[in-house]
Design an enzyme around this catalytic site. Sequence first.
Site, PDB file in Angstrom:
ATOM      1  CB  THR A 350      -0.810   0.034   1.220  1.00 47.27           C
ATOM      2  OG1 THR A 350      -1.508  -1.192   1.368  1.00 47.27           O
ATOM      3  CG2 THR A 350      -1.922   0.983   1.218  1.00 47.27           C
ATOM      4  N   GLY A 433      -1.540  -4.953   5.155  1.00 49.87           N
ATOM      5  CA  GLY A 433      -2.860  -5.197   5.177  1.00 49.87           C
ATOM      6  C   GLY A 433      -3.395  -5.306   6.879  1.00 49.87           C
TER       7      GLY A 433
END
Length: 536
Positions: A350, A433
């Site tokens: 991310t 995550g």
Amino acid sequence: MHNAMPQSYRYMVTSPHYLASQVGSGILQQGGNAVDASVAISAALAVVYPHMTGLGGDSFFMIYSAKEGKVAGLNGSGRAAAAAHPGLFLQGGASRMPDRGVQSALTVPGMVDAWWEAWSAYGSGRLAWADLLKPALRYAEDGMPISRNLHAWMVRDEKLLRANPALHGLYFESSTDTLKPEGAKLTQPMLAKSLRAIMAGGRDAFYNGALMKAIVEAVRRDGGFLAEQDFAAHRSEWVEPLTTAYRGLIVCQMPPNSQGFALLMMLNMLEKIELSRIPRHSAAFYHLMAEVVKRAFRYRDQHLTDPAFHEIPLDELLSDDTAEALVRDILGSTSSQANGFTSVPSGQDTAYAAVVDEEGNAVSFIQSLYYDFGSAYVAGETGIILQNRGSYFSLEETHPNVLAPGKRTFHTLMPGMALKEGKPFLLMGTQGGEGQPQTQLSIITGIVDYGCTIQEAIALPRWVYGRTWGEDCDRLRLENRNLGNAAERLKKCGHQVEIVAEWDGIMGQAQGIRLGEGGILSGAADPRGDGLAIGG
């Protein structure tokens, strides 16, 4: 591994890549506001951090408007193809969704529409749409150096990159067929062409125009499920953030399909405990964090999905009664023993960034392809790597996150913001995550309970509880700093402890901005990554 903590009274930008941070600073210097800068940073990250994010992924924005005096959330996650249903995979004997490849790319990429929505609603009006994407185009056309973090993931994913012709052509030396080294120039001409189309045609170029058709034609040819109507139907969604109080702050998170409420549940539990009396580097601290995380994740995994398809009892989950019951459970007669729990495996890749401008506007935003290099599938000659976010869907008919047409999956992305007396006090977020709510918890408690600066809070030794795909059990990973005998004590309590490096990439890359007394802004980028905070 120590970063300087820039401070300023005008503006602050932080992102996981130094070039993207410079792009944001430049937009602010040209007269743009925080939203303009966030769109430009997001587009730049889609080029310079291609292993973490890209035009084929999703994004979430949390925006504080100084003019309106309120926070708005923008959910830029894509929905599953209209043709998608569990039978597509079950009839072939699969027990779960594919991790990679074109069939894992079955959700519409939402990020480009989120850029357009955010800019249309909150942009300054002083800069044109195309101006915000020019820096990203320049890095795609003229090239940029392969960063430390990108190269590390290239090495890790060499087989994946070699297997896809488009990715092979980008990341390998043509003369030796070996990976390009760190610092080598990476140019992305096909991606540059796609950026030019979006600059000229806005979001419609991606969801209705020739670029959309090129993506769909490639996906259809290669056996995927996304179709023209899926792109044409896509729209981002403006949402009201969820909030909870924590020691005088109001902490804001995105509502489902984001996992943000899990962090709020954790804070509700810790609100009832005198955390500052527990030494930050002790076994007692890590044990408490792991047990708080497990209990929040149990409810998250039980309920989280697209709320349009499954009722999520948020009032109950975020209630004082629930927090009280969970704390009693943690502090009960077996409080020294690890509680058993098996988490849902998740991806960890991310890019989070944040901006505060001179007018007091603030943007906390995050974007992702889900796994490193997403689906590892490039749609034709567009240069766009499609996300594999759809691989998080379940194929079990009774599971709340079961695959269904037009459904948004359980989403790990969760940009954070905390308010003090109604105004932004802290912007924070991270790669990862399972690690996203845990690292935000570490940052908030580091600042509020242990008196850290934003840079000190991000640099604290971190933990992450959970697992990623391919792991058979939940582990409590601890960075190997200031542990003493904590690891051994935790093992005796029943935790599956794994000691990782002092500044391990498994802990993600966090960024943050703290707004202090008198209007001073402090920015921080994670020493574990390639980020940079810039004040002006």
